[in-house]
Write an enzyme that holds these catalytic residues in place. Structure first.
Site, PDB file in Angstrom:
ATOM      1  N   LEU A  38     -19.166 -21.802   4.480  1.00 62.27           N
ATOM      2  CA  LEU A  38     -20.597 -21.734   4.729  1.00 62.27           C
ATOM      3  C   LEU A  38     -20.818 -20.534   5.637  1.00 62.27           C
ATOM      4  CD1 LEU A  38     -23.306 -23.144   4.233  1.00 62.27           C
ATOM      5  CD2 LEU A  38     -22.849 -24.602   6.210  1.00 62.27           C
ATOM      6  N   ASP A  39     -21.738 -19.641   5.273  1.00 67.55           N
ATOM      7  CA  ASP A  39     -21.953 -18.396   6.006  1.00 67.55           C
ATOM      8  C   ASP A  39     -22.077 -18.635   7.499  1.00 67.55           C
ATOM      9  OD1 ASP A  39     -21.939 -16.912   3.687  1.00 67.55           O
ATOM     10  OD2 ASP A  39     -24.111 -16.827   3.489  1.00 67.55           O
TER      11      ASP A  39
END
Length: 314
Positions: A38-39
């Site tokens: 997840l960024d």
């Protein structure tokens, strides 16, 4: 050692690997993994696998995901989000001519199956190296588009040059790339300015816990209450229980014949037919022991993931 899954609400500023490192300290074990990156700038649902549940991580990355997204028109960056180095800026007159209808049309163009080029800064590999390693070295990589599916795009609001929308999509979909491509279609560039993963692997934000809450639970001696059983990750697969006649074969990870198993739980009501290539949970004495895949040609269940120690029922 903890065995199971924790549904984490990742905060912005942490990479998925940062979260794993912190969780190793909280749970006091090395066997910790996440179920898909997840960024760093993103927040939201990130299932964390503990112990033997780490064997299931690859299965969970294939599930449908849901995101709340904010996009801003008018410029591009090397990361395709607002944290990167600005590469281009749009002509102000052209930017001001974009209408909400054009924005909505550009977004909806990506509904369904499409080929998407990943961002330059991404964790996927090409020729053995991660894309972000090439990007940091200043090496341009020709990355082909990869098939992804966007099932839903719901516009939440449009206040140009920004817009907010919800996306439900398949595995491998980069929301940064979607924002980049919408900006390119409109001829003014665009970046992702906010991202929240609302759901993945059947879990939502309402199911999640923060790192701070986990630390507090550890101090209070209540950490167990946040660890869900491995079964929670596998609700999409029908369940069988192993008969006594097949016990030794299961414990050694051998193929199982249908007559050695008894159906106990289907995903939906009605008949429980065997599906060629289908994945099934197999229980022994009420405990999840393994995942098996059915091979119709051989009429056998083939072991895919052993979740109990082989040759040991403990």
């Amino acid at each position: 050692m903890y065995q199971g899954v924790v549904i984490l609400n990742k905060e912005p500023g942490f990479t998925s690997f940062d979260v794993v490192a912190v969780c190793r300290g909280i749970f006091g074990q090395r066997a910790v993994g996440h179920t898909g990156t997840l960024d760093p700038m993103a927040r939201g649902v990130l299932p964390i696998c503990l112990g033997r549940a780490t064997k299931l991580s690859d299965l969970l990355t294939s599930t449908t995901k849901e995101y709340e997204v904010e996009l801003e028109l008018g410029y591009t960056t090397d990361t395709d989000d607002c944290t990167g180095q600005v590469l281009t800026t749009a002509d102000p007159e052209k930017l001001s001519s974009i209408t909400p209808e054009q924005m909505e049309e550009a977004l909806r163009r990506y509904l369904g199956d499409t080929l998407q080029v990943p961002p330059r800064y991404a964790a996927i590999r090409k020729d053995g190296k991660k894309l972000y390693e090439y990007a940091r070295a200043g090496v341009e990589v020709d990355m082909p588009g990869r098939p992804v599916t966007i099932y839903e795009i719901s516009i939440r609001w449009i206040r140009l040059p920004k817009a907010g929308f919800l996306v439900r999509c398949s595995k491998g979909t980069y929301i940064r790339s979607l924002c980049r491509d919408v900006g390119a279609d409109l001829g003014v560039g665009a970046v992702m300015t906010a991202l929240s993963r609302n759901a993945t692997s059947g879990f939502t934000l309402e199911d999640s816990v923060t790192l701070e809450e986990l630390k507090a639970a550890k101090a209070a001696g209540t950490l167990d209450s946040y660890v869900r059983p491995m079964d929670a990750l596998l609700r999409q697969f029908p369940a069988y229980t192993c008969r006594e006649s097949a016990r030794k074969y299961l414990l050694n990870g051998n193929p199982l014949r249908p007559e050695g198993l008894e159906a106990v739980e289907a995903v939906s009501e009605g008949d429980f037919p065997l599906e060629d290539g289908g994945m099934y949970r197999v229980y022994l004495d009420g405990t999840l022991a393994a995942l098996y895949r059915y091979d119709a040609g051989r009429n056998l269940f083939m072991n895919q993931k052993m979740l109990m120690e082989r040759g040991n029922e403990s």
